[in-house]
Design a protein around this motif. Sequence first.
Motif, PDB file in Angstrom:
ATOM      1  N   ALA A 207      -7.069  13.640   7.380  1.00 47.35           N
ATOM      2  CA  ALA A 207      -6.475  12.463   6.737  1.00 47.35           C
ATOM      3  C   ALA A 207      -6.623  12.531   5.226  1.00 47.35           C
ATOM      4  O   ALA A 207      -5.695  12.180   4.481  1.00 47.35           O
TER       5      ALA A 207
ATOM      6  N   GLY B  30      -4.091  14.357   3.373  1.00 44.70           N
ATOM      7  CA  GLY B  30      -2.846  13.630   3.180  1.00 44.70           C
ATOM      8  C   GLY B  30      -2.784  12.844   1.887  1.00 44.70           C
ATOM      9  O   GLY B  30      -1.709  12.372   1.500  1.00 44.70           O
ATOM     10  N   ILE B  31      -3.928  12.667   1.213  1.00 47.88           N
ATOM     11  CA  ILE B  31      -3.921  11.965  -0.075  1.00 47.88           C
ATOM     12  C   ILE B  31      -3.063  12.717  -1.078  1.00 47.88           C
ATOM     13  O   ILE B  31      -2.383  12.132  -1.915  1.00 47.88           O
TER      14      ILE B  31
ATOM     15  N   TRP C  69       0.838  -1.192   0.000  1.00 51.19           N
ATOM     16  CA  TRP C  69       0.000   0.000   0.000  1.00 51.19           C
ATOM     17  C   TRP C  69       0.878   1.249   0.000  1.00 51.19           C
ATOM     18  O   TRP C  69       1.851   1.330   0.732  1.00 51.19           O
ATOM     19  N   ASN C  70       0.509   2.231  -0.808  1.00 47.76           N
ATOM     20  CA  ASN C  70       1.236   3.489  -0.760  1.00 47.76           C
ATOM     21  C   ASN C  70       0.578   4.424   0.251  1.00 47.76           C
ATOM     22  O   ASN C  70      -0.540   4.214   0.693  1.00 47.76           O
ATOM     23  N   LYS C  71       1.311   5.466   0.607  1.00 47.23           N
ATOM     24  CA  LYS C  71       0.877   6.360   1.673  1.00 47.23           C
ATOM     25  C   LYS C  71      -0.448   7.038   1.332  1.00 47.23           C
ATOM     26  O   LYS C  71      -1.306   7.221   2.204  1.00 47.23           O
ATOM     27  N   ARG C  72      -0.634   7.412   0.077  1.00 44.22           N
ATOM     28  CA  ARG C  72      -1.862   8.127  -0.293  1.00 44.22           C
ATOM     29  C   ARG C  72      -3.098   7.249  -0.108  1.00 44.22           C
ATOM     30  O   ARG C  72      -4.146   7.722   0.353  1.00 44.22           O
TER      31      ARG C  72
ATOM     32  N   LEU D 178      -3.370   4.779   2.039  1.00 39.50           N
ATOM     33  CA  LEU D 178      -3.564   4.612   3.478  1.00 39.50           C
ATOM     34  C   LEU D 178      -4.251   5.822   4.096  1.00 39.50           C
ATOM     35  O   LEU D 178      -5.059   5.691   5.012  1.00 39.50           O
ATOM     36  N   PHE D 179      -3.932   7.027   3.590  1.00 43.41           N
ATOM     37  CA  PHE D 179      -4.637   8.216   4.064  1.00 43.41           C
ATOM     38  C   PHE D 179      -6.115   8.156   3.672  1.00 43.41           C
ATOM     39  O   PHE D 179      -6.995   8.534   4.462  1.00 43.41           O
TER      40      PHE D 179
END
Length: 399
Positions: free
Chosen positions: A176, A179-180, A2-5, A7-8
């Motif tokens: 959150a 954060g995407i 999973w990438n950070k975007r 997960l946000f």
Amino acid sequence: MWNKRFLFLWAGQSLANLGDVFYIVAVITLIYTATDSIFFTSMVPVVNVTMRSAGSLTAPLLFRRFSLQRILVASQAVKTALLVIAAAVAEEGRLLLFVLIALIAYLDGWATPARNALVPRLVPRDVLLRANGLLAASDQTVYFAGWAAGGIAVVMLGADNVLWGTVGAYGLAAWAMLGIGYVPRSEMEEQTEKTDWMTGWKWIRRESRLRLIVVMDVLIGLSSGVWIAAIILPFVLKVLGQGEEWWGYINAGYMLGSIVGVAVLMGAAQRMQQHLTRWILIGTIGASIFTFLFAGSGDPFAALLFSLLLGPVFQMQLIAKQTVLQQAAPESTLPYVMSAKDTIDSLSFGLSALLMGAFAEWQGPRAVYYLSAVLLAGAVFLSLRIHQARSAKSVNVSS
């Protein structure tokens, strides 16, 4: 994986869903306490479904002008502001409370198709099924735990305080989603002049796979009204001969089965990814069979078992179908398709709640579950056509 975007997005949606459950529990408590009326209290879900459908219907007007991420952030931020007003007027403004409920539901009609269309842009194609599974698992877990936790919170803290606490959850959800980050709209921008309010509906009519999925979902939506409290409770009391607590057990069984089913699905996602239409077919067949068996059960433990088994098969067909739909429409038109489909899903469920309630009143609570199983059998026929079309396409490509 999973990438950070992504997960946000997942964290923001989980917080938003938890806030939705808590605020609805608090609002229902406030309205029932103030009016002592089941009718006015039952209007909360009616207003919710109606206004969410209206929001989904008008969402395409936004997709032409704003990025999906901006729509998610803006809708969540405005929901937070509306909830602040709702918490402030909770004791006095009952009519205003209904207006605020309607506006929040309307904004959800924007956010849901935006979220579903954004997922394929944030994760690689080979993990799309797992991404949909993770979101579905979070949704089911939040609803499973949220209703019980929300009720306890209202009893211990009071509905007013729960509303103020939900403001915090909404605010964190908006943060959150920030954060995407920026999600490019290049393809959508190139086609801005070619898209309009009816784009999603046109694509559904044009593409056979999309059309079959939507018609299938109409049948599933029409069958799903049997799981509302107004129908399950008479079934528990009159058919199973048990107390009201068994209504809670059956709901919990379904939710628990859904969570377990999604967890298994995510573990087998790599194998399932290549055979999505097969799993749509298997899941729909299972849903029809277990609903039929649930209808025929007279023993409460048998009914509990069948409700538990319904969870995994419903989630199987739902997640596989969502993934097929995300892959069937071009990225530029996917938000419009999701918006049209969300409108249809909401209207189908709302209509089902009315029709199934009337049918249960006429023929009794057992008969309505048999009707639901028949509607699901019709969905099996459509899922078979989807699978056959996919298989035929695979054969043509390989030859």
